[in-house]
Structure formats: C-alpha cells, structure tokens
Design an enzyme around this catalytic site. Structure first.
Site, PDB file in Angstrom:
ATOM      1  N   GLY A  70      28.460  42.898 -10.656  1.00 55.53           N
ATOM      2  CA  GLY A  70      29.669  42.274 -10.133  1.00 55.53           C
ATOM      3  C   GLY A  70      29.599  40.749 -10.155  1.00 55.53           C
ATOM      4  O   GLY A  70      30.585  40.085 -10.481  1.00 55.53           O
ATOM      5  N   ASN A 151      34.144  43.078   1.355  1.00 58.98           N
ATOM      6  CA  ASN A 151      32.874  43.771   1.528  1.00 58.98           C
ATOM      7  C   ASN A 151      32.396  43.797   2.975  1.00 58.98           C
ATOM      8  O   ASN A 151      31.605  44.648   3.352  1.00 58.98           O
ATOM      9  CB  ASN A 151      31.804  43.149   0.629  1.00 58.98           C
ATOM     10  CG  ASN A 151      31.793  41.645   0.679  1.00 58.98           C
ATOM     11  OD1 ASN A 151      32.800  40.992   0.396  1.00 58.98           O
ATOM     12  ND2 ASN A 151      30.669  41.084   1.054  1.00 58.98           N
ATOM     13  N   GLN A 179      34.282  46.356  -4.354  1.00 58.44           N
ATOM     14  CA  GLN A 179      34.297  47.326  -3.251  1.00 58.44           C
ATOM     15  C   GLN A 179      35.362  48.410  -3.444  1.00 58.44           C
ATOM     16  O   GLN A 179      35.384  49.385  -2.707  1.00 58.44           O
ATOM     17  CB  GLN A 179      34.541  46.609  -1.918  1.00 58.44           C
ATOM     18  CG  GLN A 179      33.373  45.751  -1.450  1.00 58.44           C
ATOM     19  CD  GLN A 179      32.166  46.570  -1.011  1.00 58.44           C
ATOM     20  OE1 GLN A 179      32.285  47.705  -0.555  1.00 58.44           O
ATOM     21  NE2 GLN A 179      30.986  45.995  -1.157  1.00 58.44           N
ATOM     22  N   HIS A 201      26.478  49.883  -8.887  1.00 58.49           N
ATOM     23  CA  HIS A 201      25.699  50.355  -7.727  1.00 58.49           C
ATOM     24  C   HIS A 201      26.529  50.470  -6.450  1.00 58.49           C
ATOM     25  O   HIS A 201      26.049  50.962  -5.432  1.00 58.49           O
ATOM     26  CB  HIS A 201      24.448  49.498  -7.505  1.00 58.49           C
ATOM     27  CG  HIS A 201      24.662  48.158  -6.900  1.00 58.49           C
ATOM     28  ND1 HIS A 201      24.423  47.903  -5.572  1.00 58.49           N
ATOM     29  CD2 HIS A 201      25.076  46.979  -7.413  1.00 58.49           C
ATOM     30  CE1 HIS A 201      24.663  46.628  -5.312  1.00 58.49           C
ATOM     31  NE2 HIS A 201      25.074  46.039  -6.428  1.00 58.49           N
ATOM     32  N   THR A 237      20.802  42.676 -25.625  1.00 56.71           N
ATOM     33  CA  THR A 237      20.817  44.112 -25.914  1.00 56.71           C
ATOM     34  C   THR A 237      21.415  44.873 -24.740  1.00 56.71           C
ATOM     35  O   THR A 237      21.055  44.633 -23.580  1.00 56.71           O
ATOM     36  CB  THR A 237      19.383  44.605 -26.202  1.00 56.71           C
ATOM     37  OG1 THR A 237      18.878  43.845 -27.295  1.00 56.71           O
ATOM     38  CG2 THR A 237      19.362  46.083 -26.551  1.00 56.71           C
ATOM     39  N   CYS A 324      21.242  35.777  10.057  1.00 60.35           N
ATOM     40  CA  CYS A 324      19.820  35.757   9.717  1.00 60.35           C
ATOM     41  C   CYS A 324      19.505  36.757   8.619  1.00 60.35           C
ATOM     42  O   CYS A 324      18.606  36.535   7.815  1.00 60.35           O
ATOM     43  CB  CYS A 324      18.981  36.046  10.955  1.00 60.35           C
ATOM     44  SG  CYS A 324      19.415  34.919  12.272  1.00 60.35           S
TER      45      CYS A 324
HETATM   46  C1  LIG Z   1      28.281  43.637  -4.125  1.00 64.50           C
HETATM   47  C2  LIG Z   1      29.424  42.726  -4.394  1.00 64.50           C
HETATM   48  C3  LIG Z   1      29.385  41.785  -5.446  1.00 64.50           C
HETATM   49  C4  LIG Z   1      28.157  41.565  -6.281  1.00 64.50           C
HETATM   50  O1  LIG Z   1      27.879  42.637  -7.142  1.00 64.50           O
HETATM   51  P1  LIG Z   1      26.421  42.746  -7.811  1.00 64.50           P
HETATM   52  O2  LIG Z   1      26.553  43.843  -8.781  1.00 64.50           O
HETATM   53  O3  LIG Z   1      25.475  43.050  -6.716  1.00 64.50           O
HETATM   54  O4  LIG Z   1      26.157  41.437  -8.478  1.00 64.50           O
HETATM   55  C5  LIG Z   1      30.504  41.013  -5.662  1.00 64.50           C
HETATM   56  N1  LIG Z   1      31.607  41.149  -4.915  1.00 64.50           N
HETATM   57  C6  LIG Z   1      31.694  42.039  -3.919  1.00 64.50           C
HETATM   58  C7  LIG Z   1      32.954  42.159  -3.150  1.00 64.50           C
HETATM   59  C8  LIG Z   1      30.613  42.857  -3.617  1.00 64.50           C
HETATM   60  O5  LIG Z   1      30.687  43.719  -2.609  1.00 64.50           O
END
Ligand SMILES: *Cc1c(COP(=O)(O)O)cnc(C)c1O
Length: 395
Positions: A70, A151, A179, A201, A237, A324
């Site tokens: 992302g 998020n 999200q 993920h 790649t 934190c």
């Molecule tokens: C997790 C997240 C990202 C970052 O995605 P990654 O694949 O971990 O780099 C960006 N934007 C939002 C809203 C996210 O929740």
C-alpha cells in the site's frame, strides 16, 4: 483465550492464498521475463492474477500495476499526479487530515518541493464534507487524494461523491483504499476513481505485495528504475508467489463480502454497546459510516499503552491510536483531527475483529476491557483528580 483483534494492522493469510502461492515457491520458480516456457508459467500466473484483481474492483487488466504494498502504491499515485501536474503549472493538491502516513509524508515531501496542499478537516464524526472539498478546488488543483476508509477509526468517506466532483472538474482522484479493498464492495467505474491503492496483507494475502489501479490514460512515473517490468512503470522481478497469493485472497474476500460484512457489523455493534457501558468513554468516529470490523474508543483517565499491555496478558491483541506504539510521544493525528484533546487521545483503544470472531470472543473482550480500565483508573492520578473535581471530565 487468545483473540487477535488487530486486523487493521495485518491479517492472517487465508488457506486459499497460501495454496495459491506454494506452486510458485516450490515448483514454478522461473523468472516471468524469461522466454522459455518454464518462465512463462510464472508470467501466466502474474497475468491471470492481474485479470482476477481487476475484476474484483471493476477495472480492466491493463489498469492494475503490482507494487510492494500500500505504501508504494500511495507514493507512486501521488507523486505521478503531482509531477505531471507540475508540467502544466498545476501545483495544488487536496487531501485531508486523517490520511495514513504513506500519504501524509508523501504530501509533506511535495510541499518541500513547492507544491501547496489543502488538508480538509474531518468533522467530529471523522468524515470530510464534500462542500468543503468543492470550496477548496482551485484552477491549479492537480490531485485530490482522500482515503476510502480510515485505518484507526474506521470511518468511510463519501468516495463516489468526491469522485464525481473531481471527474466533473477534470481533476485526478486517488484513494488509499487499503482498509476497504476486500472488505467493502468497490467499483472504480461507478465511483469515479482514477487511482486506488491496495495491500494484500490487509485482506488475508501475503505481506509485501499490493497493487495500484490507475485508470486507462492516467500517466504514472516510476519510482524504481531498472527493467521494463509492469510496462516500464515498476522495475524489478515480479513477486510471483505474492501476486498469486494476493489474487486468491482477494477473490475469496470479494466473494464473501456481503455475508462477511453482516457478520462483522453485528459483532462490532455488540462490542460497541458493551464498551459504551464503561463510564467516561466514547466511540471514535461515526457509528454507522464505519468499517464493519472497526471499534475505536477513548477512555478518560488512562494510558492506551498500559491498557494494551494488560489486554495482552489476557490474550487479546489490540492496538492504540496513541503514540508510544509508533515510537513517538504525540497522540494519533487522527484522534486529534476528530477533536479529541491530548489526554483523552492517549487513552485510546482500537479493536479490529477477524472474520472468525464470535459472540463469545466479543463478550470476553468487553469483560476484559472493563476490568483493565477499572484497574488502571484505580491508581491513575489523572482519574483521581477528575473524580475529586480538580479537573473536568470531557467524555
Ligand atoms: C496498512 C496501510 C497502508 C500501508 O500498506 P503497506 O502494504 O503496509 O505498505 C496504507 N494505508 C492504509 C490506510 C493502511 O491501513
């Protein structure tokens, strides 16, 4: 009990994703750019994934570009729109105050390069107002970037309305939908989306894999120089197993989207109702226009970090919007943006339930949070002052 309630941070890979990856790890490990048929096996996997993923969001195959996740997709979308905008003298961008750091830090970088950025406020409900967006548009606006769903507090933005405004004004519209993809139904056509970022993920695919949707005709600059992969827009790649796993995970998530949403929303609302019984607490963000799995609360008189550690002792994985955890002392920019004062923002808790969560899990979480909040308040000097009337309750 062991309950993983941090699905906004990352999700468990689905069986379908793992199974889809294995052949490209163990057997068909060829390079998709190779001409022999062994490499072509890998290329077929990449192209078939592109087709599947495009279908899941109403896009065409050629509009999907594979990235490392992302963050990379956000960077590439925003920098592309900005640098092509600059060529025609357009150096104004509109975004909002609750974006992910992958967006905010990219915008900060552009501001240092002379771009000007308008950050739309989100109201106490965590949602931007389209009238304010319209008012912020200028002659030299080259991009609007507003996230699909947040998020931390889970709020869902009026994406279709924003997209329509942008399309009518011929301004590029990007949405960080990390999200939302796999969790909410998305159709880039009817929602007037020009660019969209997603990450595997977050929908039960592997880490380190994502994609950027860029509507046909939207120009992209490449962030990584090198080979001609992804039609020259992203060298390196291809992550063949990752891409195959992402495709399988997304296909499965999208297939189950409606049932999944209903199940998750029922659990979410049970959890919200239970936590709302805790005195001097408040839900963060709109109660309805929010992700079906997101529960975000603030509790007065406690520290989010202590809450997380004690919940961990009870077998609950959760997260806090505050500080934190992310190595800084400032409370979450998202909680501040919806008007939470520093002290209150520090006492935050985010619970994002998984597809397999049950009513029993929710009840156990409610009981545990109640116990831990009571316990922490029992020796909190801030709480003592509040109760003694030396400080004012806010929630
Ligand atoms: C997790 C997240 C990202 C970052 O995605 P990654 O694949 O971990 O780099 C960006 N934007 C939002 C809203 C996210 O929740």
């Amino acid at each position: 009990m062991n309950i993983y309630a941090d699905n906004a941070a990352t999700t468990k890979m689905s069986k379908a994703a793992v199974n889809a990856m294995m052949p490209y790890i163990e057997e068909f490990y060829g390079n998709p750019s190779s001409l022999y048929s062994f490499g072509q096996r890998a290329k077929e996997a990449v192209e078939s994934a592109r087709e599947t993923i495009a279908g899941c969001i109403g896009a065409q195959r050629g509009e999907i570009l594979f990235t490392s996740g992302g963050s990379e997709a956000d960077n590439q979308a925003i920098l592309s729109a900005a640098y092509f905008g600059r060529k025609s003298g357009k150096m104004h961008i509109i975004s909002d105050t609750i974006e992910h750091h992958a967006v905010l830090h990219t915008l900060k970088k552009l501001e240092k390069e002379g771009f000007s950025v308008t950050y739309l406020p989100v109201h106490t409900d965590g949602i931007v107002r389209t009238e304010e967006l319209e008012a912020a548009i200028r002659e030299d606006t080259c991009l609007v970037t507003v996230m699909y769903a947040n998020n931390e507090i889970g709020t869902i933005q009026p994406i279709r309305e924003i997209g329509k405004i942008c399309r009518e004004r011929k301004i590029l519209f990007h949405t960080d939908a990390v999200q939302a993809v796999g969790h909410l139904p998305i159709d880039v056509e009817s929602e007037y989306i020009d660019m969209l970022s997603a990450s595997a993920h977050k929908f039960h695919g592997p880490k380190g894999t994502g994609f950027l949707y860029a509507r046909k005709g939207v120009r992209l600059t490449n962030l990584i120089e090198g080979g001609a992969q992804e039609r020259g827009r992203r060298a390196g790649t291809e992550n063949v197993p990752g891409i195959a796993g992402m495709s399988a995970a997304l296909a499965e998530s999208v297939q189950n989207i409606e049932a999944g949403q209903k199940h998750a929303a029922a659990l979410r609302d049970r959890l919200i109702a239970g936590l709302a019984e805790i005195p001097h607490s408040a839900l963060n963000g709109d109660p309805v226009k929010r992700l079906p799995s997101n529960v975000s609360f603030c509790f007065e008189g406690i520290e989010g970090e202590s809450l997380l550690l004690l919940l961990d002792d009870k077998g609950i994985c959760a997260s806090s919007g505050s500080a934190c955890t992310s190595g800084s002392l400032d409370p979450s920019h998202v909680l501040l943006a919806i008007g939470r004062v520093h002290d209150v923002a520090h006492g935050s808790l985010r619970l994002t339930l998984g597809d397999d969560a049950t009513n029993e899990d929710v009840d156990y979480i409610i009981k545990s949070v109640k116990e831990v909040v009571d316990y922490l308040r029992s020796f909190s000097p801030v709480w003592r002052d509040l109760c003694a009337g030396k400080a004012q309750f806010i929630l």
